[in-house]
Design a protein around this motif. Structure first.
Motif, PDB file in Angstrom:
ATOM      1  N   HIS A  86       0.822  -1.210   0.000  1.00  0.00           N
ATOM      2  CA  HIS A  86       0.000   0.000   0.000  1.00  0.00           C
ATOM      3  C   HIS A  86       0.854   1.258   0.000  1.00  0.00           C
ATOM      4  O   HIS A  86       1.854   1.326   0.714  1.00  0.00           O
ATOM      5  N   PRO A  87       0.443   2.294  -0.757  1.00  0.00           N
ATOM      6  CA  PRO A  87       1.141   3.576  -0.689  1.00  0.00           C
ATOM      7  C   PRO A  87       0.878   4.256   0.654  1.00  0.00           C
ATOM      8  O   PRO A  87      -0.133   4.001   1.311  1.00  0.00           O
ATOM      9  N   LEU A  88       1.801   5.123   1.037  1.00  0.00           N
ATOM     10  CA  LEU A  88       1.761   5.765   2.343  1.00  0.00           C
ATOM     11  C   LEU A  88       2.270   7.196   2.203  1.00  0.00           C
ATOM     12  O   LEU A  88       3.252   7.442   1.514  1.00  0.00           O
ATOM     13  N   THR A  89       1.596   8.151   2.833  1.00  0.00           N
ATOM     14  CA  THR A  89       2.112   9.517   2.957  1.00  0.00           C
ATOM     15  C   THR A  89       2.470   9.745   4.417  1.00  0.00           C
ATOM     16  O   THR A  89       1.829   9.197   5.323  1.00  0.00           O
ATOM     17  N   VAL A  90       3.482  10.572   4.645  1.00  0.00           N
ATOM     18  CA  VAL A  90       4.005  10.741   5.998  1.00  0.00           C
ATOM     19  C   VAL A  90       4.349  12.206   6.248  1.00  0.00           C
ATOM     20  O   VAL A  90       4.852  12.893   5.359  1.00  0.00           O
ATOM     21  N   GLY A  91       4.098  12.647   7.472  1.00  0.00           N
ATOM     22  CA  GLY A  91       4.571  13.935   7.967  1.00  0.00           C
ATOM     23  C   GLY A  91       5.387  13.684   9.222  1.00  0.00           C
ATOM     24  O   GLY A  91       5.024  12.824  10.032  1.00  0.00           O
ATOM     25  N   VAL A  92       6.501  14.387   9.387  1.00  0.00           N
ATOM     26  CA  VAL A  92       7.365  14.179  10.551  1.00  0.00           C
ATOM     27  C   VAL A  92       7.733  15.514  11.186  1.00  0.00           C
ATOM     28  O   VAL A  92       7.761  16.549  10.522  1.00  0.00           O
ATOM     29  N   ALA A  93       8.018  15.466  12.467  1.00  0.00           N
ATOM     30  CA  ALA A  93       8.573  16.597  13.208  1.00  0.00           C
ATOM     31  C   ALA A  93       9.482  16.018  14.278  1.00  0.00           C
ATOM     32  O   ALA A  93       9.184  14.975  14.859  1.00  0.00           O
ATOM     33  N   GLY A  94      10.596  16.658  14.491  1.00  0.00           N
ATOM     34  CA  GLY A  94      11.519  16.130  15.491  1.00  0.00           C
ATOM     35  C   GLY A  94      12.713  17.034  15.680  1.00  0.00           C
ATOM     36  O   GLY A  94      12.696  18.207  15.306  1.00  0.00           O
ATOM     37  N   MET A  95      13.766  16.453  16.262  1.00  0.00           N
ATOM     38  CA  MET A  95      14.981  17.212  16.502  1.00  0.00           C
ATOM     39  C   MET A  95      16.176  16.289  16.592  1.00  0.00           C
ATOM     40  O   MET A  95      16.070  15.135  17.000  1.00  0.00           O
ATOM     41  N   ASN A  96      17.303  16.839  16.162  1.00  0.00           N
ATOM     42  CA  ASN A  96      18.605  16.223  16.410  1.00  0.00           C
ATOM     43  C   ASN A  96      19.279  17.062  17.484  1.00  0.00           C
ATOM     44  O   ASN A  96      19.272  18.296  17.404  1.00  0.00           O
ATOM     45  N   TYR A  97      19.860  16.400  18.483  1.00  0.00           N
ATOM     46  CA  TYR A  97      20.643  17.107  19.498  1.00  0.00           C
ATOM     47  C   TYR A  97      22.052  16.549  19.429  1.00  0.00           C
ATOM     48  O   TYR A  97      22.291  15.383  19.735  1.00  0.00           O
ATOM     49  N   GLY A 112       1.448   8.873   9.738  1.00  0.00           N
ATOM     50  CA  GLY A 112       1.343   8.219   8.441  1.00  0.00           C
ATOM     51  C   GLY A 112      -0.099   7.935   8.071  1.00  0.00           C
ATOM     52  O   GLY A 112      -0.925   7.611   8.928  1.00  0.00           O
ATOM     53  N   PHE A 113      -0.389   8.070   6.783  1.00  0.00           N
ATOM     54  CA  PHE A 113      -1.711   7.769   6.255  1.00  0.00           C
ATOM     55  C   PHE A 113      -1.531   6.777   5.123  1.00  0.00           C
ATOM     56  O   PHE A 113      -0.933   7.093   4.097  1.00  0.00           O
ATOM     57  N   ALA A 114      -2.026   5.552   5.328  1.00  0.00           N
ATOM     58  CA  ALA A 114      -1.883   4.485   4.333  1.00  0.00           C
ATOM     59  C   ALA A 114      -3.133   4.394   3.485  1.00  0.00           C
ATOM     60  O   ALA A 114      -4.249   4.415   4.002  1.00  0.00           O
ATOM     61  N   PHE A 115      -2.944   4.279   2.187  1.00  0.00           N
ATOM     62  CA  PHE A 115      -4.055   4.158   1.253  1.00  0.00           C
ATOM     63  C   PHE A 115      -4.355   2.679   1.025  1.00  0.00           C
ATOM     64  O   PHE A 115      -4.213   2.154  -0.070  1.00  0.00           O
ATOM     65  N   ALA A 116      -4.785   2.013   2.077  1.00  0.00           N
ATOM     66  CA  ALA A 116      -5.143   0.602   2.006  1.00  0.00           C
ATOM     67  C   ALA A 116      -6.628   0.497   1.656  1.00  0.00           C
ATOM     68  O   ALA A 116      -7.331   1.496   1.556  1.00  0.00           O
ATOM     69  N   HIS A 117      -7.122  -0.736   1.497  1.00  0.00           N
ATOM     70  CA  HIS A 117      -8.545  -0.921   1.196  1.00  0.00           C
ATOM     71  C   HIS A 117      -9.420  -0.345   2.301  1.00  0.00           C
ATOM     72  O   HIS A 117     -10.541   0.035   2.081  1.00  0.00           O
ATOM     73  N   ASN A 118      -8.903  -0.267   3.499  1.00  0.00           N
ATOM     74  CA  ASN A 118      -9.600   0.364   4.622  1.00  0.00           C
ATOM     75  C   ASN A 118      -8.623   1.367   5.234  1.00  0.00           C
ATOM     76  O   ASN A 118      -8.058   1.123   6.257  1.00  0.00           O
ATOM     77  N   THR A 119      -8.455   2.506   4.607  1.00  0.00           N
ATOM     78  CA  THR A 119      -7.411   3.466   4.948  1.00  0.00           C
ATOM     79  C   THR A 119      -7.033   3.425   6.420  1.00  0.00           C
ATOM     80  O   THR A 119      -7.880   3.319   7.295  1.00  0.00           O
ATOM     81  N   GLU A 120      -5.740   3.482   6.669  1.00  0.00           N
ATOM     82  CA  GLU A 120      -5.208   3.402   8.024  1.00  0.00           C
ATOM     83  C   GLU A 120      -4.401   4.647   8.325  1.00  0.00           C
ATOM     84  O   GLU A 120      -3.732   5.183   7.454  1.00  0.00           O
ATOM     85  N   GLN A 121      -4.465   5.075   9.585  1.00  0.00           N
ATOM     86  CA  GLN A 121      -3.649   6.172  10.064  1.00  0.00           C
ATOM     87  C   GLN A 121      -2.815   5.652  11.212  1.00  0.00           C
ATOM     88  O   GLN A 121      -3.277   4.827  11.992  1.00  0.00           O
ATOM     89  N   GLU A 122      -1.589   6.149  11.313  1.00  0.00           N
ATOM     90  CA  GLU A 122      -0.744   5.723  12.416  1.00  0.00           C
ATOM     91  C   GLU A 122       0.113   6.877  12.895  1.00  0.00           C
ATOM     92  O   GLU A 122       0.469   7.767  12.122  1.00  0.00           O
ATOM     93  N   ILE A 123       0.395   6.858  14.172  1.00  0.00           N
ATOM     94  CA  ILE A 123       1.286   7.834  14.776  1.00  0.00           C
ATOM     95  C   ILE A 123       2.405   7.040  15.440  1.00  0.00           C
ATOM     96  O   ILE A 123       2.150   6.061  16.140  1.00  0.00           O
ATOM     97  N   GLY A 124       3.629   7.457  15.197  1.00  0.00           N
ATOM     98  CA  GLY A 124       4.765   6.763  15.772  1.00  0.00           C
ATOM     99  C   GLY A 124       5.744   7.741  16.375  1.00  0.00           C
ATOM    100  O   GLY A 124       5.787   8.915  16.015  1.00  0.00           O
ATOM    101  N   PHE A 125       6.532   7.251  17.304  1.00  0.00           N
ATOM    102  CA  PHE A 125       7.585   8.037  17.934  1.00  0.00           C
ATOM    103  C   PHE A 125       8.851   7.199  17.903  1.00  0.00           C
ATOM    104  O   PHE A 125       8.812   6.007  18.219  1.00  0.00           O
TER     105      PHE A 125
END
Length: 131
Positions: A86-97, A112-125
């Motif tokens: 499945h294709p996926l679009t992603v947005g990120v925010a973070g920092m390097n120290y 992330g937003f996945a364009f699956a047959h039942n669209t999925e959203q996920e948040i990761g850290f």
């Protein structure tokens, strides 16, 4: 799960390009998101570099041995068990120290937003080291 990434500084003040691969476990079994991201770094101080970014990629389904049966190895691809890529679009925010000139830590929040047959959203850290 875990993952690896490689980033290239295309322009030190405004553009970094990153390729990213992870192996994650979720309600649909094991998946491997493969991503290409563009990031805008902000050099707040010599050590602190926050960033934002966008990108896309694909989610490759993987299966664990309990999903595929005893004859398949852990992480082997399996037909029929959420087997479409499945294709996926992603947005990120973070920092390097940066602790030194060549070693630091990274923290990143990802949506992330996945364009699956039942669209999925996920948040990761994610956290890790950069060098």
């Amino acid at each position: 799960g875990g993952g690896v990434f490689a980033a290239w500084v295309a322009n030190p003040t405004w553009l970094e390009v990153e390729v990213n691969a992870k192996l994650l476990s979720g309600e649909h079994g094991m998946t491997m998101p493969l991503l290409l991201l563009t990031k805008k770094p902000f050099h707040a101080t010599e050590q602190l570099h926050p960033f934002i970014g966008v990108g896309g990629g694909v989610i490759v389904p993987m299966a664990s041995s309990r999903e595929a049966g005893d004859t398949a190895a852990e992480g082997a691809e399996v037909e029929g068990a959420e087997d479409a890529i499945h294709p996926l679009t992603v947005g990120v925010a973070g920092m390097n120290y940066w602790l030194t000139d060549h070693f630091g830590i990274v923290a990143e929040l990802e949506y992330g937003f996945a364009f699956a047959h039942n669209t999925e959203q996920e948040i990761g850290f994610a956290t890790g080291v950069v060098f």
